[in-house]
Design a protein around this motif. Structure first.
Motif, PDB file in Angstrom:
ATOM      1  N   GLU A  43     122.380  97.158  56.889  1.00 18.28           N
ATOM      2  CA  GLU A  43     120.986  97.120  56.459  1.00 18.28           C
ATOM      3  C   GLU A  43     120.874  96.924  54.952  1.00 18.28           C
ATOM      4  O   GLU A  43     119.967  96.227  54.469  1.00 18.28           O
ATOM      5  CB  GLU A  43     120.280  98.409  56.881  1.00 18.28           C
ATOM      6  CG  GLU A  43     120.098  98.562  58.382  1.00 18.28           C
ATOM      7  CD  GLU A  43     119.491  99.898  58.758  1.00 18.28           C
ATOM      8  OE1 GLU A  43     118.428  99.920  59.397  1.00 18.28           O
ATOM      9  OE2 GLU A  43     120.088 100.936  58.388  1.00 18.28           O
ATOM     10  N   ALA A  47     119.211  93.753  53.128  1.00 17.38           N
ATOM     11  CA  ALA A  47     118.111  93.955  52.184  1.00 17.38           C
ATOM     12  C   ALA A  47     118.251  93.053  50.968  1.00 17.38           C
ATOM     13  O   ALA A  47     117.258  92.560  50.427  1.00 17.38           O
ATOM     14  CB  ALA A  47     118.060  95.416  51.748  1.00 17.38           C
ATOM     15  N   GLY A  51     115.707  91.366  53.632  1.00 15.48           N
ATOM     16  CA  GLY A  51     115.389  92.068  54.857  1.00 15.48           C
ATOM     17  C   GLY A  51     114.263  93.070  54.693  1.00 15.48           C
ATOM     18  O   GLY A  51     113.675  93.219  53.611  1.00 15.48           O
ATOM     19  N   LYS A  52     113.984  93.811  55.782  1.00 16.35           N
ATOM     20  CA  LYS A  52     112.830  94.701  55.787  1.00 16.35           C
ATOM     21  C   LYS A  52     112.977  95.874  54.814  1.00 16.35           C
ATOM     22  O   LYS A  52     111.981  96.492  54.433  1.00 16.35           O
ATOM     23  CB  LYS A  52     112.588  95.230  57.197  1.00 16.35           C
ATOM     24  CG  LYS A  52     113.720  96.105  57.736  1.00 16.35           C
ATOM     25  CD  LYS A  52     113.372  96.631  59.122  1.00 16.35           C
ATOM     26  CE  LYS A  52     114.473  97.542  59.649  1.00 16.35           C
ATOM     27  NZ  LYS A  52     114.124  98.102  60.991  1.00 16.35           N
ATOM     28  N   ASN A  53     114.207  96.197  54.416  1.00 21.01           N
ATOM     29  CA  ASN A  53     114.434  97.300  53.483  1.00 21.01           C
ATOM     30  C   ASN A  53     114.646  96.813  52.050  1.00 21.01           C
ATOM     31  O   ASN A  53     115.193  97.543  51.214  1.00 21.01           O
ATOM     32  CB  ASN A  53     115.646  98.126  53.925  1.00 21.01           C
ATOM     33  CG  ASN A  53     115.445  98.782  55.273  1.00 21.01           C
ATOM     34  OD1 ASN A  53     114.497  99.533  55.475  1.00 21.01           O
ATOM     35  ND2 ASN A  53     116.331  98.468  56.219  1.00 21.01           N
ATOM     36  N   ALA A  54     114.213  95.590  51.777  1.00 26.24           N
ATOM     37  CA  ALA A  54     114.449  95.007  50.453  1.00 26.24           C
ATOM     38  C   ALA A  54     113.819  95.825  49.351  1.00 26.24           C
ATOM     39  O   ALA A  54     114.416  95.994  48.267  1.00 26.24           O
ATOM     40  CB  ALA A  54     113.929  93.572  50.416  1.00 26.24           C
TER      41      ALA A  54
END
Length: 335
Positions: A43, A47, A51-54
């Motif tokens: 993850e 990122a 990604g969604k946790n960037a």
């Protein structure tokens, strides 16, 4: 035989620095995954690709990790140069009050100038405060003989004075209390990409000074008469080392606040690992300083989740007892 001994010392120092760098890299990777939101390695890597946790990784954790490394490096180098300049094992910027004066300078500059000027006024205030603290230390310490105890006690007193002045200003301007508490405690919280860029540029600008200070550091261990006999000015040599130390300390304080004891711990641990030669001591002190601050920040982040303990408090919990140990050791040596 001498060349063989030096070669073995070089190989040992390279091995130790490589090991510390590997530990630092592993700790940085761990810091990317741990926090209020736990992320996996995949993850974290995703990122960096958007990604969604960037936001968590790129905007929050990555700058924090890099700033902790760079600031720790700054404090480690500042400590080793100041100890070399004063020939005093207790003469780190935090112990002798320079970091407190740098923090005071930053806070005063922030109050005295419009917010739009903060980008340049706070660094100027940090440097001015650090220089004032160093000058006061040298002037008053020499009046009391310039010994280890005199400099240590003078520095502690000056640091307490700077902290008292800052607390008085906090009473006068209570709306700025939160910011001042960060300067007093030392914290990597809220570091941004701008902080990374500013501290990186500052260290790059200081690189020539670091290089020349490293070349002269071994000579700093000689007495004044010996330095004069080999054609070196004691005042210029020691003054130059102090200035480099103050500049490096100022960069660290501007980034993370008044961080305690790192400039004391890093050179001592490095000296135990690689010995007193400057070419080994300087890079090892820098790496240990970076590792120490990164570790303190990570510990502060995870021991009281979802709350955080400032890295400066964690460092003080470790460094305070170590300072007492060094004072007892020095007192026994001079008894």
């Amino acid at each position: 035989m001498t060349h063989g001994r030096e070669r073995r010392a070089d190989v040992r120092a390279i091995g130790i620095c490589t090991t510390i760098a590997a530990l630092l890299l592993g700790l940085a990777g761990l810091a990317m995954t741990i926090g209020a939101v736990t992320l996996g390695v995949g993850e974290v890597l995703a990122a960096f690709g958007g990604g969604k946790n960037a936001f968590i990784v790129v905007q929050y954790r990555a700058p924090r990790v890099v700033v902790s490394i760079l600031a720790g490096l700054s404090f480690g180098l500042a400590g080793v140069f100041l100890q070399g300049a004063l020939r005093n094992p207790l003469a780190s910027p935090d112990v002798v009050g320079i970091t407190k004066w740098a923090g005071l300078g930053a806070f005063v500059a922030a109050l005295a100038t419009p917010p739009a000027w903060a980008t340049w006024s706070i660094p100027v205030g940090v440097i001015a405060g650090a220089l004032i603290g160093a000058a006061a230390l040298l002037f008053i310490g020499r009046r009391f003989g310039g010994g280890i105890a005199a400099l240590a006690l003078t520095g502690v007193a000056l640091g307490m004075l700077a902290q008292a002045v800052m607390q008085y200003i906090m009473v006068l301007f209570p709306t700025r209390a939160d910011q001042s508490m960060l300067w007093l405690a030392g914290s990597v919280y809220g570091s941004s990409a701008g902080d990374v860029l500013a501290l990186s540029l500052w260290l790059v600008a200081c690189l020539p000074l670091i290089f020349f200070a490293t070349l002269r550091l071994d000579a700093g261990g000689f007495g004044d008469e010996t330095l004069i006999s080999i054609g070196l000015s004691p005042t210029a040599l020691r003054g130059g080392l102090v200035v480099v130390s103050v500049l490096l300390c100022a960069g660290g304080v501007a980034a993370v606040g008044s961080m305690g004891f790192l400039g004391l711990l890093a050179p001592h641990v490095a000296r135990l690992l690689v010995g007193p030669r400057a070419r080994h001591l300087v890079p090892t002190s820098a790496l240990i300083g970076a590792l120490a601050l990164s570790s303190a920040d990570l510990i502060g982040r995870i021991v009281a989740l979802p709350n955080e303990i400032p890295a400066g408090i964690v460092a003080a919990v470790i460094g305070g007892p170590y300072l007492v140990f060094l004072l007892i050791k020095e007192a026994g040596r001079h008894a």
